[in-house]
Enzyme design. Structure first.
Site: not given
Ligand code: GLA
Length: 388
Positions: A128, A33-35, A171, A123-126
């Site tokens: 968008s 995450e955040h990499t 994503d 929800a962090g499941l992309s």
């Molecule tokens: C969001 C961003 C991704 C990624 C994550 C964190 O989903 O769209 O590119 O940076 O946060 O890992």
């Protein structure tokens, strides 16, 4: 669902040829995450939740968008410079795709489109990026153009910044390049996807914290702030080490080993040292997690997930009380590992367990984390099986 959508499409846009239809999946990130925006790897997998888009090409450049999930209808013209709707508007994801493609191809044809999705939003499941990808694929098809999935993923990663989030490329890449039954190791700059088979006897459960993290609002600012502080830490360490022309952590680590970088970071204030420590250790954890997945090392993978969560909570500070509590509850329910997934600030936890322990894990969460907790509107489901 499809029959309903086709009917609705004809109601909205009138008789004529049947629309074309496509799907773009959401994803859960297993670790890393955040990499991605720092050029270090991630290990997401696409899930059986998706955006469906029905569309009919138009002779002009107008895009008409309707939603079968209750979002208001939107309309705009495809061009190289599209003025955004108000911040947070769902139509901006379609505009992001349209502008990115127009910049690449000149002007493309427009379309009439109907969008439906079952990826829980914010929800962090992309959800968008799945929408961006779906719109891009439709516009490409409407314009009789095509692009290799890897190139399209890179184009859309840049293109989605249109909405104001300084995101990486995870994503869009997993949405376009994932393979059934596999997780996807992604390396960046350039994008290199590598499917990793999910070992039999491994299962992932997604549990929603019931705290939403809409990318459009406060979470976007916090996301960009994390991007800035980790970049600032990298630049200061590079300067201390006398390294010039470093644009990414990946470059810095290629020239100096992780140990040397961490040592040089000792002189930084903790507010910069800790985020840097997260990025570097998280990148290394992804490599170890991929090796563990290939080797079927279930417990090891779980441990790495726990370490990842601890680092996101302590060093990067993108967790929250609810996510910590939920990850802990997953452990209590027998998960080998659990961590927040996605950018953080709310959203979901992903947990690793054996397939035959999945129902017991969910029952444990129902009886612990979810018992008596108010369920905000707009979160129809909070426990999902992550099927790759
Ligand atoms: C969001 C961003 C991704 C990624 C994550 C964190 O989903 O769209 O590119 O940076 O946060 O890992």
């Amino acid at each position: 669902m499809n029959a309903f959508l086709f009917e609705r499409f004809h109601e909205l846009y009138g008789p004529g040829p049947d629309p074309l239809a496509l799907r773009a999946p959401g994803r859960v990130n297993l670790i890393g995450e955040h990499t991605d925006y720092h050029g270090l790897p991630v290990l997401p997998m696409a899930i059986g939740r998706e955006i469906r888009l029905l569309f009919r090409p138009r002779a002009d450049r107008v895009v008409r968008l309707a939603s079968a999930n209750g979002f208001p209808a939107r309309e705009f013209s495809v061009s190289r410079e599209i003025a955004p709707f108000e911040q947070g508007d769902w139509g901006n994801y379609a505009k992001a795709a349209a502008q990115a493609l127009a910049l690449e191809y000149g002007h493309l044809a427009g379309m009439d489109a109907l969008v439906w999705g079952d990826i829980p939003p914010a929800a962090g499941l992309s959800s968008s990026s799945a929408l961006v990808v779906a719109c891009a694929l439709a516009l490409l098809a409407a314009g009789r153009a095509a692009l290799d999935p890897v190139e399209l993923a890179e184009l859309l990663a840049r293109g989605e910044r249109y909405v104001g989030t300084q995101g990486g490329g995870m994503d869009q890449a997993v949405c376009l390049c994932a393979r059934a039954g596999h997780a996807l190791k992604l390396d960046f700059f350039p994008l290199r996807p590598q499917p990793v088979p999910l070992p039999s006897g491994w299962a992932f459960v997604i549990a929603h914290s019931l705290v939403t993290a809409p990318k459009s609002a406060e979470a976007r600012q916090r996301y960009n702030a994390v991007h800035s502080s980790t970049a600032e830490a990298r630049d200061q360490v590079a300067a201390r080490l006398g390294e010039r022309g470093i644009r990414r952590y990946a470059d810095l680590l290629a020239r100096r080993g992780a140990e040397e970088v961490l040592e040089a970071a000792a002189a930084l204030p903790e507010a910069l040292r800790a985020p840097l420590r997260h990025v570097i250790t998280e990148g290394a954890r992804v490599e170890r997690a991929v090796a563990a997945m290939r080797a079927g090392a279930f417990e090891e993978f779980g441990r790495l997930m726990l370490e990842s969560h601890a680092s996101l909570r302590g060093d990067l500070q993108v967790s929250c009380g609810e996510l910590d509590e939920l990850a802990e509850a997953c452990r209590g329910g027998g998960a080998a590992g659990a961590r927040l997934t996605g950018a953080g600030f709310g959203g979901c936890v992903v947990a690793l367990c054996r397939p035959d322990a999945r129902e017991a894990l969910k029952a444990h969460l129902e009886a612990s984390y979810y018992r008596g907790r108010p369920r905000p509107a707009g979160i129809p489901e909070y426990l999902l099986d992550a099927v790759p």
